[in-house]
Design a protein around this motif. Structure first.
Motif, short mmCIF file in Angstrom:
data_model
loop_
_atom_site.label_atom_id
_atom_site.label_comp_id
_atom_site.label_asym_id
_atom_site.label_seq_id
_atom_site.Cartn_x
_atom_site.Cartn_y
_atom_site.Cartn_z
N LEU A 36 -47.19 18.83 -5.22
CA LEU A 36 -47.68 17.80 -6.13
C LEU A 36 -49.15 17.49 -5.84
N LEU A 37 -49.51 17.51 -4.55
CA LEU A 37 -50.91 17.26 -4.20
C LEU A 37 -51.80 18.37 -4.73
N MET A 38 -51.40 19.62 -4.49
CA MET A 38 -52.23 20.76 -4.93
C MET A 38 -52.35 20.78 -6.45
N ILE A 43 -55.21 19.17 -11.61
CA ILE A 43 -55.32 18.37 -12.83
C ILE A 43 -56.59 17.50 -12.76
N PHE A 44 -56.81 16.91 -11.59
CA PHE A 44 -57.99 16.04 -11.39
C PHE A 44 -59.28 16.81 -11.68
N ASN A 45 -59.32 18.09 -11.26
CA ASN A 45 -60.54 18.90 -11.43
C ASN A 45 -60.93 19.09 -12.90
N TRP A 125 -46.87 22.98 -12.90
CA TRP A 125 -46.44 22.86 -11.50
C TRP A 125 -46.14 21.40 -11.18
N HIS A 126 -47.05 20.52 -11.64
CA HIS A 126 -46.92 19.10 -11.29
C HIS A 126 -45.63 18.51 -11.86
N PHE A 127 -45.35 18.81 -13.11
CA PHE A 127 -44.17 18.17 -13.73
C PHE A 127 -42.87 18.76 -13.20
N PHE A 129 -42.37 19.85 -10.06
CA PHE A 129 -42.11 19.25 -8.75
C PHE A 129 -41.97 17.73 -8.83
N ALA A 130 -42.53 17.10 -9.87
CA ALA A 130 -42.37 15.64 -10.02
C ALA A 130 -40.90 15.30 -10.24
N TRP A 131 -40.20 16.09 -11.05
CA TRP A 131 -38.78 15.80 -11.30
C TRP A 131 -37.94 16.05 -10.06
N PHE A 133 -39.02 15.90 -7.00
CA PHE A 133 -39.40 14.83 -6.07
C PHE A 133 -38.66 13.52 -6.40
N ALA A 134 -38.62 13.15 -7.69
CA ALA A 134 -37.98 11.89 -8.10
C ALA A 134 -36.47 11.96 -7.86
N ALA A 135 -35.84 13.10 -8.18
CA ALA A 135 -34.39 13.25 -7.99
C ALA A 135 -34.06 13.20 -6.49
N VAL A 205 -44.37 3.95 -6.35
CA VAL A 205 -45.60 3.76 -7.12
C VAL A 205 -46.07 5.09 -7.70
N MET A 206 -45.90 6.18 -6.93
CA MET A 206 -46.27 7.52 -7.44
C MET A 206 -45.46 7.84 -8.69
N VAL A 207 -44.13 7.57 -8.62
CA VAL A 207 -43.26 7.89 -9.76
C VAL A 207 -43.66 7.02 -10.96
N LEU A 208 -43.81 5.71 -10.73
CA LEU A 208 -44.08 4.80 -11.86
C LEU A 208 -45.44 5.07 -12.51
N THR A 212 -46.19 6.46 -16.21
CA THR A 212 -47.10 5.71 -17.09
C THR A 212 -48.12 6.63 -17.76
N MET A 213 -48.54 7.69 -17.02
CA MET A 213 -49.54 8.61 -17.58
C MET A 213 -48.94 9.64 -18.52
N SER A 214 -47.60 9.77 -18.51
CA SER A 214 -46.97 10.81 -19.33
C SER A 214 -46.73 10.26 -20.73
N ALA A 241 -52.70 6.10 -4.29
CA ALA A 241 -51.40 6.20 -3.59
C ALA A 241 -51.23 7.60 -3.00
N ALA A 242 -51.68 8.64 -3.73
CA ALA A 242 -51.60 10.01 -3.19
C ALA A 242 -52.44 10.11 -1.92
N SER A 243 -53.64 9.48 -1.93
CA SER A 243 -54.51 9.52 -0.75
C SER A 243 -53.85 8.78 0.42
C1 HEM Z 1 -42.32 11.60 -10.36
C2 HEM Z 1 -43.46 11.75 -9.74
C3 HEM Z 1 -44.78 12.05 -10.42
C4 HEM Z 1 -45.12 12.10 -11.76
C5 HEM Z 1 -44.20 11.83 -12.99
C6 HEM Z 1 -46.51 12.45 -11.84
C7 HEM Z 1 -47.23 12.58 -13.00
C8 HEM Z 1 -48.57 12.80 -13.10
C9 HEM Z 1 -49.33 12.84 -14.32
C10 HEM Z 1 -48.75 12.61 -15.71
C11 HEM Z 1 -50.62 13.11 -13.98
C12 HEM Z 1 -51.80 13.23 -14.94
C13 HEM Z 1 -51.63 14.50 -15.66
C14 HEM Z 1 -52.68 14.77 -16.67
O1 HEM Z 1 -53.73 14.10 -16.71
O2 HEM Z 1 -52.42 15.69 -17.43
C15 HEM Z 1 -50.69 13.24 -12.54
C16 HEM Z 1 -51.83 13.47 -11.81
C17 HEM Z 1 -51.89 13.52 -10.43
N1 HEM Z 1 -50.84 13.42 -9.54
FE1 HEM Z 1 -48.93 13.03 -10.05
N2 HEM Z 1 -47.00 12.61 -10.56
C18 HEM Z 1 -45.97 12.37 -9.67
C19 HEM Z 1 -46.02 12.41 -8.30
C20 HEM Z 1 -47.14 12.71 -7.57
C21 HEM Z 1 -47.19 12.79 -6.11
C22 HEM Z 1 -46.01 12.51 -5.18
C23 HEM Z 1 -48.47 13.13 -5.78
C24 HEM Z 1 -49.10 13.35 -4.43
C25 HEM Z 1 -48.62 12.99 -3.29
C26 HEM Z 1 -49.24 13.23 -7.00
C27 HEM Z 1 -50.57 13.49 -7.09
C28 HEM Z 1 -51.31 13.53 -8.24
C29 HEM Z 1 -52.76 13.70 -8.29
C30 HEM Z 1 -53.70 13.85 -7.08
C31 HEM Z 1 -53.10 13.69 -9.66
C32 HEM Z 1 -54.51 13.84 -10.22
C33 HEM Z 1 -54.99 12.53 -10.76
C34 HEM Z 1 -55.52 12.79 -12.13
O3 HEM Z 1 -56.54 13.43 -12.26
O4 HEM Z 1 -54.89 12.35 -13.09
N3 HEM Z 1 -48.40 12.98 -8.08
N4 HEM Z 1 -49.42 13.04 -12.01
#
Ligand code: HEM
Ligand code: HEM
Length: 282
Positions: A36-38, A43-45, A125-127, A129-131, A133-135, A205-208, A212-214, A241-243
């Protein structure tokens, strides 16, 4: 906790410290956090700047930014936090690509999913592992509540929360004095408080904020956007929160190394933890 004398360690007792479900969910969690971090940094980039409130992309309202300035052929990388800007060439803003050339890029390639700035790939990749991670978090929480692990092993006893007891624990940590023998059977108060903060504050907080962003999810739970004061605030809180998770893991791993990595790691892998009864000194 059940006890069986160890055949290999004559003076030590091998006690059962971590249940199978705690161990399995702990290592699945680690895998998810790394990916999720990678993928999150990938995504951040795509837009390496953070804002507060409902709308972003306004250069005068940037809270945090990783970018590049100077001549096109030889740019310098910078990281901006509020009003302060730091030269971070080589790591943030400008770093080496797979061919060893310096290129403009928010976070370096070794911190992201190995690919060029591919937002779609990062999201996939993020979505995924997000599911997972949440499960995994939900499973761990349910098991911890039902088995009594939360009540007996993680919640501090009232006497452990007394200022004198907390100060003693902080002083012991600063002197790198870790409990041994009988005292090592249970988590110390600082350990309990930091685990509780991660389990009940940081990870939820990471999940919520992620939900919120989805766009699909915040159509179902529109109040989430208001709860975090806007989509940009949710993104900034998600990043902070990730930091903090990275900070926790660094301290957590250093503590495991200092407190006896073999015994601690064995307990998180096989469940068995060796204690020497009567030896309560560090
Ligand atoms: C259920 C858990 C999670 C969900 C639903 C989720 C969802 C998302 C979404 C929707 C974005 C923005 C995607 C976009 O702009 O297209 C994002 C970005 C990001 N997520 Fe997560 N995430 C989760 C958990 C985590 C965790 C556990 C970490 C790290 C420990 C993490 C780290 C990041 C980082 C560093 C970004 C980049 C911030 C940005 O540029 O928006 N996420 N995540
Ligand atoms: C290389 C990375 C990691 C290593 C080597 C590691 C190792 C360990 C070990 C050995 C324990 C048992 C401590 C004891 O019995 O005293 C433990 C417990 C724990 N770790 Fe980690 N850990 C890692 C990553 C993480 C991550 C990424 C998180 C969460 C973000 C985390 C959260 C926890 C929690 C909450 C516990 C207590 C579990 C319980 O008793 O229910 N760890 N870890």
């Amino acid at each position: 906790m059940s006890e069986t004398p160890s055949p290999q360690l004559p003076r030590a007792l091998l006690i059962s410290r971590h249940s199978l479900i705690t161990r399995v969910t702990h290592w699945i969690n680690l895998l998810c956090i790394i990916l999720l971090l990678m993928s999150g940094l990938q995504i951040f980039n795509a837009h390496p700047a953070l804002y507060w409130g409902h709308s972003g992309a306004n250069p005068s309202q940037v809270l945090f930014e990783v970018g590049a300035h100077g001549p096109k052929r030889n740019p310098a990388g910078f990281t901006r936090v509020g009003a302060s800007t730091f030269d971070t060439t080589g790591i943030f803003g400008v770093s080496r690509n797979a061919n060893g050339q310096e290129v403009v890029r928010g976070f370096p390639r070794w911190m992201t999913v190995p690919s060029w700035r591919d937002l779609g790939l990062g999201r996939r990749w993020h979505f995924f592992f997000a599911w997972l991670f949440a499960a995994n978090l939900l499973l761990y929480l349910l098991a911890a509540i039902v088995s009594g692990h939360l009540r007996w092993d993680l919640l501090p006893a009232p006497n452990q929360l007394r200022p004198s007891s907390l100060f003693r624990d902080i002083a012991d940590h600063l002197r790198l004095k870790f409990p041994r023998g009988d005292a090592a059977r249970h988590y110390n108060p600082l350990q309990k408080l930091s685990y509780l903060a991660v389990i009940f504050v940081l990870l939820p907080v990471m999940v919520l904020t992620g939900v919120t962003m989805s766009p699909g999810m915040d159509a179902i739970f529109p109040w989430l956007v208001d709860l975090f004061g806007g989509r940009q605030s949710a993104r900034t809180i998600h990043f902070i929160a990730a930091s903090l998770i990275v900070l926790f893991v660094l301290v957590h791993v250093v503590m495991v190394i200092l407190a006896g990595p073999r015994n601690k790691l064995r307990s998180m892998i096989t469940g068995k933890f060796a204690i020497s009864p009567g030896d309560n000194h560090a």
